[in-house]
Structures are given as C-alpha cells and as structure tokens.
Design an enzyme around this catalytic site. Sequence first.
Site, PDB file in Angstrom:
ATOM      1  N   HIS A  58      -0.367   0.747  -8.553  1.00 51.33           N
ATOM      2  CA  HIS A  58      -0.062   1.121  -7.164  1.00 51.33           C
ATOM      3  C   HIS A  58       0.908   2.289  -7.127  1.00 51.33           C
ATOM      4  CE1 HIS A  58       1.213   0.544  -2.927  1.00 51.33           C
ATOM      5  NE2 HIS A  58       0.046  -0.032  -2.806  1.00 51.33           N
TER       6      HIS A  58
ATOM      7  N   ILE B   4       4.304   3.776  -5.904  1.00 52.82           N
ATOM      8  CA  ILE B   4       4.956   3.377  -4.659  1.00 52.82           C
ATOM      9  C   ILE B   4       5.027   1.852  -4.627  1.00 52.82           C
ATOM     10  CG2 ILE B   4       4.772   3.339  -2.135  1.00 52.82           C
ATOM     11  CD1 ILE B   4       3.205   5.967  -2.332  1.00 52.82           C
TER      12      ILE B   4
ATOM     13  N   GLY C 159       4.034  -2.310   0.270  1.00 49.24           N
ATOM     14  CA  GLY C 159       4.712  -2.802   1.469  1.00 49.24           C
ATOM     15  C   GLY C 159       4.779  -4.313   1.529  1.00 49.24           C
ATOM     16  N   VAL C 160       3.712  -4.975   1.095  1.00 52.50           N
ATOM     17  CA  VAL C 160       3.717  -6.437   1.142  1.00 52.50           C
ATOM     18  C   VAL C 160       4.795  -7.011   0.232  1.00 52.50           C
ATOM     19  CG1 VAL C 160       1.311  -6.683   1.843  1.00 52.50           C
ATOM     20  CG2 VAL C 160       1.868  -6.630  -0.579  1.00 52.50           C
TER      21      VAL C 160
ATOM     22  N   GLU D 240       7.854  -9.416   1.154  1.00 48.24           N
ATOM     23  CA  GLU D 240       8.136 -10.615   0.352  1.00 48.24           C
ATOM     24  C   GLU D 240       9.590 -10.629  -0.113  1.00 48.24           C
ATOM     25  OE1 GLU D 240       8.045 -14.123  -1.789  1.00 48.24           O
ATOM     26  OE2 GLU D 240       6.601 -13.417  -0.303  1.00 48.24           O
TER      27      GLU D 240
END
Length: 176
Positions: free
Chosen positions: A77, A83, A86-87, A91
């Site tokens: 990623h 990067i 976002g998840v 979390e």
Amino acid sequence: MISEQALFALCMQFVHGREYYQGSFYVEDVFLPYQIRDILPHRFPFLLVDRVIEYNPGVSAVAIKNVTINDNFFPGHFPERPIMPGVLMVEALAQVGGLVMLQPEVGGPRENFFFAGIDKVRFRKPVIAGDTLVMRMTLIKLQKRFGIAKMEGKAYVGGEVVCEGDFLMATGSSSE
C-alpha cells in the site's frame, strides 16, 4: 490535559525517546508498550499504539504511533508511494479509545471492546513512513449500563489533522 495548542506544538517538536520536550515542560509516557499490551487485546501486527503520553481517567487519551517503512502494510500500500491505509488510522484511533473504555473509570474491563459504528470520518492528508501519528480520543457520551460510548477522535502529523471522526464503541465479553 494537553490543550490543542500544546498538542500542535508537541507534534511539531516531537523527539524520539521516552520524554518529549516542548518549551518549558516535559511530557512523559503514561503507558509504556508492555502496559498497553496489558490493557488492549491486540497483538502484533495489529497493535497500532506505541505509547500513551496523556491519560485523563474516564475522559480522554493521547497516544503515539511511530509509522515506519518496516510496518507490514507498506509493501502492498503502495510500493511506489507507501501510504498508511486510512482504515488503519481509524483502527489506531479506536485502539486509543479502547484504552479509555477498558479502564475502571469508564466501567472497567470486560473482555473486549468493539467498534459499533463510525461517522463523519475524514482523511485530510496522507500519512507516510517516518511520520509520527499523534492520536487523541475524547469520550463524548457514555451509556455505562449498556457499555456503549460515543467518542471523538483526531489524528495529527506535524500539528496538522490527518484523520478525524466520531466513534461508537461497545464493551463486552467474547461470548456476548
């Protein structure tokens, strides 16, 4: 409690190590890694909180995640421009919320805490290897009887908000 201005300054002045110097005061770790593992059920590679630098019982917590190129999500990623997903920022914020929820001041530990919902999540800037993610979770509303809490979360890098949202958390045992 660290004010928004002091939190901004802390983000700008972050120094790796056990103490963080800002102007005329020091911010020391409140929970060290082994203490975080005693509270949260998460383990590597999914424990996303490195240290807690502020804890206001039953109210809020401020924690740090050092984002390194060695984090296991970067190879996929994205290889050319790593990067933080976002998840995983969401979390990480939820885990900071868990540190607040699983303490005696909020109702004490059951066995776990769970996401019950997220609203108004926004990602403002990408988080990359070398960044220090400073996360604040604040308890907004608690329904102690049901073990449900509404929390507000913000994550910062270099004093700028990179992720924010409203979280609904629930506590319970694994069998509930």
